[in-house]
Design a protein around this motif. Structure first.
Motif, PDB file in Angstrom:
ATOM      1  N   GLY A  10       0.945  -1.206   0.487  1.00 13.19           N
ATOM      2  CA  GLY A  10      -0.066  -0.332  -0.202  1.00 13.19           C
ATOM      3  C   GLY A  10       0.924   1.341  -0.074  1.00 13.19           C
ATOM      4  N   LEU A  11       2.062   1.185   0.857  1.00  9.28           N
ATOM      5  CA  LEU A  11       3.027   2.527   1.038  1.00  9.28           C
ATOM      6  C   LEU A  11       3.655   2.560  -0.148  1.00  9.28           C
ATOM      7  CD1 LEU A  11       3.967   2.375   4.911  1.00  9.28           C
ATOM      8  CD2 LEU A  11       2.433   3.960   3.559  1.00  9.28           C
ATOM      9  N   LEU A  12       3.937   1.609  -0.585  1.00  9.66           N
ATOM     10  CA  LEU A  12       3.988   1.238  -1.948  1.00  9.66           C
ATOM     11  C   LEU A  12       3.841   1.920  -3.144  1.00  9.66           C
ATOM     12  CD1 LEU A  12       7.080   0.189  -2.848  1.00  9.66           C
ATOM     13  CD2 LEU A  12       6.192  -1.647  -3.984  1.00  9.66           C
ATOM     14  N   LEU A  13       3.076   2.049  -3.428  1.00  9.55           N
ATOM     15  CA  LEU A  13       1.164   1.947  -4.569  1.00  9.55           C
ATOM     16  C   LEU A  13       1.348   4.009  -4.123  1.00  9.55           C
ATOM     17  CD1 LEU A  13      -0.217   1.399  -6.433  1.00  9.55           C
ATOM     18  CD2 LEU A  13      -2.112   1.546  -5.368  1.00  9.55           C
ATOM     19  N   LEU A  14       1.433   4.124  -2.954  1.00 13.62           N
ATOM     20  CA  LEU A  14       1.048   6.128  -2.384  1.00 13.62           C
ATOM     21  C   LEU A  14       2.834   6.665  -3.058  1.00 13.62           C
ATOM     22  CD1 LEU A  14      -0.319   5.771   1.210  1.00 13.62           C
ATOM     23  CD2 LEU A  14      -1.602   6.258  -1.155  1.00 13.62           C
ATOM     24  N   PHE A  15       3.517   5.918  -2.383  1.00 15.33           N
ATOM     25  CA  PHE A  15       4.756   6.735  -2.815  1.00 15.33           C
ATOM     26  C   PHE A  15       5.364   6.921  -3.790  1.00 15.33           C
ATOM     27  CE2 PHE A  15       7.401   5.727   1.841  1.00 15.33           C
ATOM     28  CZ  PHE A  15       6.411   6.766   2.360  1.00 15.33           C
ATOM     29  N   GLY A  16       5.006   6.208  -4.868  1.00 10.13           N
ATOM     30  CA  GLY A  16       4.981   5.732  -5.998  1.00 10.13           C
ATOM     31  C   GLY A  16       3.981   7.186  -6.925  1.00 10.13           C
ATOM     32  N   LEU A  17       2.835   6.680  -6.907  1.00 13.85           N
ATOM     33  CA  LEU A  17       2.517   7.955  -7.434  1.00 13.85           C
ATOM     34  C   LEU A  17       2.218   8.880  -6.497  1.00 13.85           C
ATOM     35  CD1 LEU A  17      -0.898   7.377  -8.814  1.00 13.85           C
ATOM     36  CD2 LEU A  17      -1.847   7.941  -6.933  1.00 13.85           C
ATOM     37  N   PHE A  18       2.420   9.494  -5.308  1.00 15.33           N
ATOM     38  CA  PHE A  18       2.163  10.657  -5.374  1.00 15.33           C
ATOM     39  C   PHE A  18       3.549  11.105  -4.995  1.00 15.33           C
ATOM     40  CE2 PHE A  18      -1.875   9.470  -3.412  1.00 15.33           C
ATOM     41  CZ  PHE A  18      -2.290  10.067  -4.473  1.00 15.33           C
ATOM     42  N   LEU A  19       4.427  10.706  -5.110  1.00 13.46           N
ATOM     43  CA  LEU A  19       5.324  10.872  -4.984  1.00 13.46           C
ATOM     44  C   LEU A  19       7.797  10.825  -6.139  1.00 13.46           C
ATOM     45  CD1 LEU A  19       8.340  12.652  -3.289  1.00 13.46           C
ATOM     46  CD2 LEU A  19       8.799  10.215  -2.254  1.00 13.46           C
ATOM     47  N   LEU A  20       7.221   9.102  -6.783  1.00 10.09           N
ATOM     48  CA  LEU A  20       8.253   9.277  -7.558  1.00 10.09           C
ATOM     49  C   LEU A  20       7.154   9.103  -9.055  1.00 10.09           C
ATOM     50  CD1 LEU A  20       9.204   5.622  -6.464  1.00 10.09           C
ATOM     51  CD2 LEU A  20      10.220   7.396  -6.398  1.00 10.09           C
ATOM     52  N   TYR A  21       5.955   9.276  -9.203  1.00  8.99           N
ATOM     53  CA  TYR A  21       5.657   9.529 -10.897  1.00  8.99           C
ATOM     54  C   TYR A  21       5.331  11.177 -10.506  1.00  8.99           C
ATOM     55  CZ  TYR A  21       1.651  10.939 -13.996  1.00  8.99           C
ATOM     56  OH  TYR A  21       1.054  10.756 -14.768  1.00  8.99           O
ATOM     57  N   PRO A  22       5.376  12.178  -9.642  1.00  6.22           N
ATOM     58  CA  PRO A  22       5.776  13.533  -9.813  1.00  6.22           C
ATOM     59  C   PRO A  22       6.995  13.670  -9.739  1.00  6.22           C
ATOM     60  CG  PRO A  22       3.602  12.833  -7.928  1.00  6.22           C
ATOM     61  CD  PRO A  22       4.887  11.656  -8.629  1.00  6.22           C
ATOM     62  N   VAL A  34      12.829   6.178  -0.290  1.00  2.16           N
ATOM     63  CA  VAL A  34      11.931   7.258  -1.035  1.00  2.16           C
ATOM     64  C   VAL A  34      11.763   7.607  -0.170  1.00  2.16           C
ATOM     65  CG1 VAL A  34      10.000   6.797  -2.904  1.00  2.16           C
ATOM     66  CG2 VAL A  34      11.478   5.209  -2.573  1.00  2.16           C
ATOM     67  N   SER A  35      10.871   7.329   0.953  1.00  2.00           N
ATOM     68  CA  SER A  35      10.388   8.883   1.526  1.00  2.00           C
ATOM     69  C   SER A  35      11.314   9.871   1.619  1.00  2.00           C
ATOM     70  CB  SER A  35      10.082   7.763   2.879  1.00  2.00           C
ATOM     71  OG  SER A  35      10.789   7.182   4.138  1.00  2.00           O
ATOM     72  N   MET A  36      12.535   9.868   2.487  1.00  2.00           N
ATOM     73  CA  MET A  36      13.491   9.953   2.838  1.00  2.00           C
ATOM     74  C   MET A  36      13.627  11.221   1.191  1.00  2.00           C
ATOM     75  SD  MET A  36      13.869  10.494   5.631  1.00  2.00           S
ATOM     76  CE  MET A  36      14.916  11.838   6.140  1.00  2.00           C
ATOM     77  N   LEU A  37      13.084  11.513   0.562  1.00  2.00           N
ATOM     78  CA  LEU A  37      13.659  11.835  -1.987  1.00  2.00           C
ATOM     79  C   LEU A  37      13.145  12.696  -0.514  1.00  2.00           C
ATOM     80  CD1 LEU A  37      12.888  10.365  -4.482  1.00  2.00           C
ATOM     81  CD2 LEU A  37      15.016  10.727  -3.049  1.00  2.00           C
TER      82      LEU A  37
END
Lengths: 563, 370
Positions: free
Chosen positions: A29-41, A401-404
């Protein structure tokens, strides 16, 4: 024997990795969230930076940046000014915490609260107040020029940025160094003095050398904040252009917008911060050693002329650091006709603010902050648990990723979110949702750090005890782990909350009339040149920040303050 | 060069509480001198007064003829080993040892040679270029010792240096400390609460309680002729019994636990007739299963410890005592058995009823005094 012992353990660990239990689901779930709202942008920004106006692939944006000193100069300027801010913050912050830690000072609590308050104030208020004081029409400028035979020089540009940011960021150094100085064992100092190391020599040979790791960590923090700061150089920088201002100009400027170029500058900024971050990590590793806990040095009363100088230094510094906030609050009650302050006091500025979205700004500020904070806390607790108790490749990746956002200037996150969610299926631009997402991403790292650090110090045996007494995994987590983490998480969360309230550099790209916050309102008023209104908004913001911090400091032991 | 330390009427106060009052002691040049006592007795306070970390409220401290009350710690020419070693964690072992020399502006080569000499003396050459956090407690202890001695100080101060080590290492390190101190020949003041450790290393020991020196003497004197009941029970193990002293026909009789014992070598007994305290060490009881006279006692239980067997017995009046016997293969003493105990009469110590004076040593002192 050892082989036999370890093999089953290794298998279990591998087995757990593939088992779909509650925690694996959380990871995904977190992977999905980070992917969508952090990595994707982020990927969006990267893509944008290598596109030309027509959508073709090109490195022209980067070429333009590096080839043209008008642009490349901005990153150099940012770097130089951040370096200067870091050095000045260390120079004023280290003595501050040295005196604070080793002397029994009257009003020590006030000094500490003052330092924290000045550090957590909204980014541009300091700059704005200093302009009102020492700018072209500043009250202090006029006073001093009437008295002094020489010109006091300009507050605008490099010097002004360094002044404002150093006064704002030196408390970061102090909070870190207070802890470091406190942890120095008295017997190390006694041993040194027996070996002929006394006075200033001892401070250098032992005290400073023992705190080098902390100095490096604090320097990094100050540098990062100064480098990514947007409000200060925007207001007080004038001809001294930094890259954050340039991104803003390229993205939202009134003439010659170039989104692709803005993205490219953002990417360069991220690369520079990442490089500084890694360099610091490398240096910190070289200097790392473990400090055994011992008995701390006893505080003594300052005496004589030296003591008087210590008091003078402490109070002058804090006075200077708080001056902008106090001056703004004072000015907010002064009469004015938009551009000039008039004699007399009234609440006119506040009345005017009421008609200019004050209500909505306050509501939005609080609403966004509360929602963002709830999400931040939930994510932080879960992520901390995954990283500390379920360490595996996926969870460590999540941690990294969360520290990016820690190394990303706010503008880059703002631009990234606009690019990513500008069109269906997720057309979020301009909504409250995107503001909240931005705030969560920007301010998450602090709470995650404090949650992870807290959990690392909690013994696993507590949960095991609960499990051995028949509690399920979920119950052990909710009833045992979460309550034990709460203190540490809360202290990180309050600071996240303050940072959210004073958020500026990403917000400025995402806000609109519906999602305007207090910081934005204040900033808009400043740029439109309406002094009174700007002061009123800033004063409200300052008071709100102060109240939050007062609550925070009431419930937090000073040793636990982390920023 | 080694110095003698003379402390005259030293007083230490913290606010209104006096920790040390009018303490005087003379420590000889090259002597291994130990301050021994329970925690809170003021031994560390006194050590830190010698070091200069604590102020001296009244009285004087001299190194040889030089009064050092107001001399900075750094100017006292002192080497100190701290309880937690105080090894600088940011410096390698070698840099730690070199630290003091570098501050004395020795030439570079001399610093290196001297440090190397002491690194070898304490046998830490293998770890010389490592960071100290990799070292075990015993190795850190050696570093601390080398670092304290390398600057050739006049005095070596050690504050509970072995208390953070495990039992086996403690025994090993106290031998190391003693040997190196002998070889260097430096005046040493050592603080500990461990009486066995104190006896193993010291030339002389000052037993302290409540900021007052209870007794000053060699380990042998402290053990066999304790000055008072406190020293008697603090050093080694002691059974304390109530007794009655009488003199009949020129002989000193001690009635203790229903037994009448004739005690030799107690010339001042005539002055102390009446109730007394008797201190009998466990090994001073003679437990002969065949005896039919002496102090009657009932065996509670025995603990076999290899060389010796410790017996726990109860006297007729209910007093619990401990006796040590060399162990035998066929020991017959079962719990519940009644035995008669004798004591080694020339060894037991007899105190006045308050337990403040040892009648054996007081007699000698008074004879000398008159």
């Amino acid at each position: 024997m050892t082989t036999i012992m370890t093999t089953p353990g290794a298998q279990t660990r591998r087995g757990r990795f593939f088992k779909l239990d509650m925690w694996t689901a959380t990871s995904l779930g977190l992977l999905l969230l980070f992917g969508l709202f952090l990595l994707y942008p982020l990927f969006g920004v990267l893509k944008e930076s290598v596109l030309d106006g027509e959508g073709g692939f090109t490195f022209a944006n980067f070429a333009k940046f590096f080839a043209n000193d008008y642009y490349f100069g901005t990153i150099r300027n940012s770097f130089m000014v951040s370096l200067a801010v870091t050095v000045v913050s260390l120079v004023i912050g280290v003595p501050f915490s040295y005196f604070y830690t080793f002397f029994k000072l009257r009003g020590a609590k006030f000094l500490f609260v003052g330092a924290v308050l000045s550090c957590m104030s909204a980014p541009f208020i300091g700059a704005y107040a200093w302009i009102l004081l020492l700018g072209r029409n500043g009250i202090a400028t006029r006073l001093l020029e009437a008295v002094l035979p020489f010109s006091i020089g300009s507050i605008y540009g490099f010097g002004g940025i360094v002044l404002v940011l150093s006064l704002k960021l030196f408390p970061l150094v102090s909070v870190y160094m207070n802890a470091a100085f406190r942890s120095v064992d008295i017997s190390l100092l006694e041993a040194a003095s027996l070996m002929g190391s006394t006075g200033l020599r001892r401070i250098w040979q032992v005290m400073i050398r023992l705190t080098v790791p902390t100095l490096l960590a604090a320097s990094l923090l100050v540098f990062m904040r100064a480098f990514a700061d947007f409000g200060t150089p925007m207001l007080i920088g004038e001809g001294y252009r930094t890259f954050t201002v340039e991104i803003y100009n390229q993205y939202l400027g009134e003439i010659g917008q170039n989104h692709n170029f803005a993205a490219a500058i953002g990417i360069v900024g991220v690369v520079v911060t990442a490089a500084v971050f890694l360099l610091q990590k490398f240096a910190a590793n070289k200097f790392s050693f473990s400090l055994k806990a011992g008995s701390p040095v006893q505080k003594r009363r300052p005496r004589g002329i030296g003591g008087a100088l210590v008091y003078l230094y402490m109070y002058a510094l804090i006075g200077l650091a708080l001056l902008p906030q106090l001056y703004i609050v004072y000015l907010s009650f002064r009469n004015n006709n938009q551009v000039v302050f008039l004699p007399g006091y009234s609440l006119d500025n506040y009345r005017q603010a009421m008609s200019r979205l004050l209500g909505r700004s306050v509501y939005n500020t609080i609403f966004f902050a509360v929602v963002a904070l709830v999400i931040i806390i939930a994510v932080s607790v879960l992520l901390a648990y995954l990283v500390v108790r379920r360490s595996n490749a996926v969870n460590n990746f999540l941690d990294t990723v969360s520290m990016l956002p820690y190394i990303m200037p706010g503008a880059v996150i703002g631009i990234g979110l606009v690019i990513a969610f500008n069109s269906p299926p997720l057309a979020l631009t301009g909504t409250m949702t995107v503001m909240i997402i931005m705030l969560v991403i920007r301010r998450m790292p602090y709470t995650i750090r404090s949650a992870t650090a807290t959990l690392m110090h909690l013994p696993m045996s507590m949960e095991e005890a609960a499990r051995s007494l028949g509690a399920s995994k979920l119950k052990a987590f909710w009833r045992i782990t979460v309550p034990m983490m709460s203190a540490g998480v809360a202290s990180g969360a309050v600071l996240s909350f303050v940072a959210i309230v004073t958020e500026m550099s990403a917000g400025i790209i995402l806000y609109n009339n519906q999602t305007i916050t207090l910081t934005m309102s204040a900033y808009v008023a400043i740029t439109r040149g309406s002094y009174g209104l700007a002061c009123a908004f800033s004063a409200i913001l300052t008071v709100l920040t102060a109240v939050l911090l007062a609550v925070y400091l009431k419930f937090t032991k000073e040793e636990d303050v982390k920023m | 060069m080694s110095v003698s330390i003379t402390i005259t009427d030293a007083v230490k106060r913290y606010g209104d509480t006096t920790v040390i009052s009018d303490l005087s002691v003379q420590i000889g040049s090259g002597e291994f001198f130990t301050l021994l006592g329970p925690s809170g007795c003021g031994k560390t306070t006194l050590l830190r007064m010698i070091a200069g970390f604590n102020t001296v409220e009244a009285g004087d401290i001299h190194f040889n003829e030089k009064r050092i009350n107001d001399v900075e710690p750094s100017k006292r020419r002192i080497g100190m080993v701290f309880q937690n070693y105080a090894i600088f964690p940011h410096l390698s072992v070698r840099k730690n040892v070199e630290f003091g020399l570098r501050n004395m502006d020795f030439p570079r080569k001399e610093v290196r040679d001297k440090a190397q000499e002491f690194i070898e003396l304490v046998q830490i050459g293998r770890w010389a270029d490592q960071m100290p956090d990799r070292l075990s407690g015993g190795q850190q202890q050696r570093v601390a010792l080398a670092r304290a001695l390398v600057t050739s100080p006049d005095v070596l101060l050690m504050d509970e240096p072995l208390s953070n080590l495990d039992a086996k290492l403690r025994v090993e390190m106290r031998e190391v400390i003693r040997e190196i101190q002998k070889r260097v020949g430096i005046t040493t003041v050592y603080v500990t609460h461990d009486q066995e450790e104190a006896m193993a290393v010291s030339d002389r020991i000052a037993v302290m309680k409540d900021g007052v020196i209870q007794q000053l003497g060699t380990p042998r004197e402290l053990y066999h002729r304790p000055a008072n009941m406190f020293v008697s029970s603090f050093i080694g193990r002691t059974n304390t019994l109530d007794g009655q002293l009488t003199v009949r026909d020129g002989q000193t009789h001690l009635v203790v636990a229903d037994a009448d014992l004739v005690i030799p070598d107690l010339p001042s007994a005539a002055d102390a007739v009446g109730p007394v305290k008797v201190a009998v060490r466990p090994e001073e009881f003679v437990l002969d299963t065949a005896a039919t006279t002496g102090i009657p006692a009932v065996v509670d239980h025995g603990v076999f410890l290899g060389v010796n067997t410790h017996y726990f017995l109860t006297l007729a009046d209910g007093t619990a005592i401990e006796a040590i016997q060399e162990s035998e293969f066929d020991e017959a003493l079962e719990p519940g058995a009644t035995v008669f105990l004798d004591v080694k009469r020339h060894k037991v110590n007899i105190f006045d009823s308050a337990g403040e004076h040892n009648l054996r040593t007081r007699a000698a002192a008074e004879v000398v005094g008159s």
